[in-house]
Scaffold this motif. Structure first.
Motif, mmCIF file in Angstrom:
data_model
loop_
_atom_site.group_PDB
_atom_site.id
_atom_site.type_symbol
_atom_site.label_atom_id
_atom_site.label_comp_id
_atom_site.label_asym_id
_atom_site.label_seq_id
_atom_site.Cartn_x
_atom_site.Cartn_y
_atom_site.Cartn_z
ATOM 1 N N LEU A 178 0.743 -1.060 -0.160
ATOM 2 C CA LEU A 178 0.231 0.450 0.086
ATOM 3 C C LEU A 178 0.730 0.724 0.028
ATOM 4 O O LEU A 178 0.385 2.222 0.304
ATOM 5 C CB LEU A 178 -1.431 -0.351 1.456
ATOM 6 C CG LEU A 178 -1.949 -0.973 1.123
ATOM 7 C CD1 LEU A 178 -2.830 -0.818 3.253
ATOM 8 C CD2 LEU A 178 -2.945 -1.055 0.077
ATOM 9 N N ASP A 179 2.107 1.163 -0.317
ATOM 10 C CA ASP A 179 2.766 2.648 -0.315
ATOM 11 C C ASP A 179 2.791 3.422 -0.969
ATOM 12 O O ASP A 179 2.786 4.516 -0.856
ATOM 13 C CB ASP A 179 4.391 1.857 -0.558
ATOM 14 C CG ASP A 179 5.323 0.904 0.993
ATOM 15 O OD1 ASP A 179 4.282 1.163 1.785
ATOM 16 O OD2 ASP A 179 6.029 0.531 0.948
ATOM 17 N N ASP A 180 2.620 3.039 -2.946
ATOM 18 C CA ASP A 180 2.109 4.040 -3.230
ATOM 19 C C ASP A 180 1.590 4.941 -2.924
ATOM 20 O O ASP A 180 0.518 5.969 -3.631
ATOM 21 C CB ASP A 180 1.891 3.294 -4.605
ATOM 22 C CG ASP A 180 0.422 2.505 -4.646
ATOM 23 O OD1 ASP A 180 0.867 1.921 -3.472
ATOM 24 O OD2 ASP A 180 0.194 1.569 -5.335
ATOM 25 N N LEU A 181 0.454 4.457 -1.842
ATOM 26 C CA LEU A 181 -1.236 5.322 -2.135
ATOM 27 C C LEU A 181 -0.653 6.686 -0.619
ATOM 28 O O LEU A 181 -1.513 6.895 -0.137
ATOM 29 C CB LEU A 181 -2.303 4.285 -1.038
ATOM 30 C CG LEU A 181 -3.210 3.600 -1.552
ATOM 31 C CD1 LEU A 181 -3.811 2.089 -0.981
ATOM 32 C CD2 LEU A 181 -3.628 3.582 -3.186
ATOM 33 N N PHE A 182 0.342 6.555 -0.192
ATOM 34 C CA PHE A 182 1.270 7.178 0.569
ATOM 35 C C PHE A 182 2.344 7.998 0.667
ATOM 36 O O PHE A 182 3.159 7.814 0.147
ATOM 37 C CB PHE A 182 1.211 6.250 2.257
ATOM 38 C CG PHE A 182 0.052 5.765 2.996
ATOM 39 C CD1 PHE A 182 -0.703 6.620 3.451
ATOM 40 C CD2 PHE A 182 -0.139 4.557 2.160
ATOM 41 C CE1 PHE A 182 -1.431 6.054 4.267
ATOM 42 C CE2 PHE A 182 -1.077 4.085 3.289
ATOM 43 C CZ PHE A 182 -1.782 4.334 4.301
#
Length: 65
Positions: free
Chosen positions: A49-53
């Motif tokens: 989920l890193d690309d959402l932050f």
């Protein structure tokens, strides 16, 4: 410690440098001063989920780790 996803402090340690948010069910891994977030899928696999932050949201010190 607080979850960068939901800001909850209901974080448990599940392994070496691995944590779990019991409120939004996200796994957090601490690597080189940064958090890496993953969603646990039904089959037990992890989805990143890193690309959402923003990178500043994933700083370990900013989240109390």
């Amino acid at each position: 410690m607080k979850c960068p996803n939901c800001s909850s402090k209901n974080i448990g340690k599940i392994g070496v440098n691995q944590y779990y948010c019991w409120d939004c069910f996200i796994e957090l891994a601490l690597e080189d001063g940064k958090l890496s977030l993953s969603q646990v899928e039904e089959d037990g696999s992890l989805t990143g989920l890193d690309d959402l932050f923003q990178s500043s949201d994933l700083e370990a010190k900013a989240n109390g780790f």
